[in-house]
Design an enzyme around this catalytic site. Sequence first.
Site, PDB file in Angstrom:
ATOM      1  CB  CYS A 129      -0.983   0.130   1.159  1.00  0.00           C
ATOM      2  SG  CYS A 129      -2.223  -1.343   1.207  1.00  0.00           S
ATOM      3  CE  LYS A 194      -7.389  -1.971   4.734  1.00  0.00           C
ATOM      4  NZ  LYS A 194      -7.168  -1.066   3.419  1.00  0.00           N
ATOM      5  NE  ARG A 204      -4.619  -8.312   0.797  1.00  0.00           N
ATOM      6  CZ  ARG A 204      -4.113  -8.864   2.091  1.00  0.00           C
ATOM      7  NH1 ARG A 204      -3.581 -10.032   2.153  1.00  0.00           N
ATOM      8  NH2 ARG A 204      -4.279  -7.932   2.971  1.00  0.00           N
ATOM      9  NE  ARG A 216      -2.635  -5.160   1.859  1.00  0.00           N
ATOM     10  CZ  ARG A 216      -1.909  -5.033   0.563  1.00  0.00           C
ATOM     11  NH1 ARG A 216      -0.742  -4.819   0.355  1.00  0.00           N
ATOM     12  NH2 ARG A 216      -2.390  -5.575  -0.638  1.00  0.00           N
ATOM     13  CE  LYS A 247     -11.209  -2.965   3.970  1.00  0.00           C
ATOM     14  NZ  LYS A 247     -10.458  -2.447   2.920  1.00  0.00           N
ATOM     15  CE1 TYR A 312     -16.544  -6.602  -0.820  1.00  0.00           C
ATOM     16  CE2 TYR A 312     -16.436  -5.154  -2.959  1.00  0.00           C
ATOM     17  CZ  TYR A 312     -15.798  -5.553  -1.960  1.00  0.00           C
ATOM     18  OH  TYR A 312     -14.713  -5.130  -1.635  1.00  0.00           O
TER      19      TYR A 312
END
Length: 325
Positions: A129, A194, A204, A216, A247, A312
């Site tokens: 990121c 997050k 991903r 990460r 999140k 979604y």
Amino acid sequence: MEVLYRPRRLRRTAALRRLVRETVLTPADFIYPLFVVPGKGVRQEVAAMPGVARLSVDLLVEEARAAWDLGVPAVLLFGLPERKDDTGSEAASPRGPVQQAVRALKKAQPDLLVITDVCLCGYTSHGHCGLVRQGEIDNDATLEVLAEVALSHAQAGADLVAPSDMMDGRVGAIREALDERGFEMVGILSYAVKYASAFYGPFREAAESAPRFGDRRGYQMDPANAKEALREATLDVEEGADILMVKPALPYLDIIASLAGEFDLPLAAYQVSGEYAMIKAAALKGWLDETAAMLESLTAIKRAGADMILTYFAKDAARLLVRGK
Ligand code: PB1
């Protein structure tokens, strides 16, 4: 034995249950994440996320309009560039897929809220990121690039920018850059809390953004930490965030409730790709009722204190809420 009180009196009929319902979902609660790719007429299904596809701008505008017509007020855009490089240089390109999609959406549906994800992982060849220097993520060098990316989204017409990188100080850096260039009215929806979650796997695949080395955990939060969430959120409030996000969502309802109780900024929660894929996979196996599991999960996230939910399922859930099927 005398029954002191009968809670079942208010569960007796659907009308009574509706009368006393404490948490009610509406399509206006949802933000619809969409993946945009270069080209025209392109629809690439994402195997790990049945019903989700990478779309070229023309098809994305149609998808966003369909969601808008069902009462979904906002979309969140993730871009997949033509090419990736070590510095994610395509991320700030005015001709990038996200920048083009913002312009097209604002033209086609001016009232639709267009939110853009600000990060480098979808644009870098290493999939991190941030910028990598000597094998480490260079936090402060990354801030300058993220500010340029956010600016390019604001210049295209984005209503809100959403930094998902988890670099320290990125909200302040983006806020300063936007203000300096006359975009003081473009808000920041910060992925403030997050976690380094296992539940991002399907995303991903969709965004082709898995890190090529390491992970990460050097910048996203440890799933074991709750107090740290308050520190992270406080920093983002001080740096100028307009909306805070937790999140993932369902595995972090305690964190959502904690932030809802502690801060008075609007609070978002992101039902991530793995949460979506779990419900879809179990339903495809006949093990879960997809509609019931979807609505129950979204209701739980709102009950915990989320004012808005990135999901979604946005279009499907809105259709169910509006049309009952
Ligand atoms: O739905 C999801 O899983 C979202 C994943 C999320 C997108 N903001 C991150 C996944 C990751 O850490 O790889 C992208 C981070 N910029």
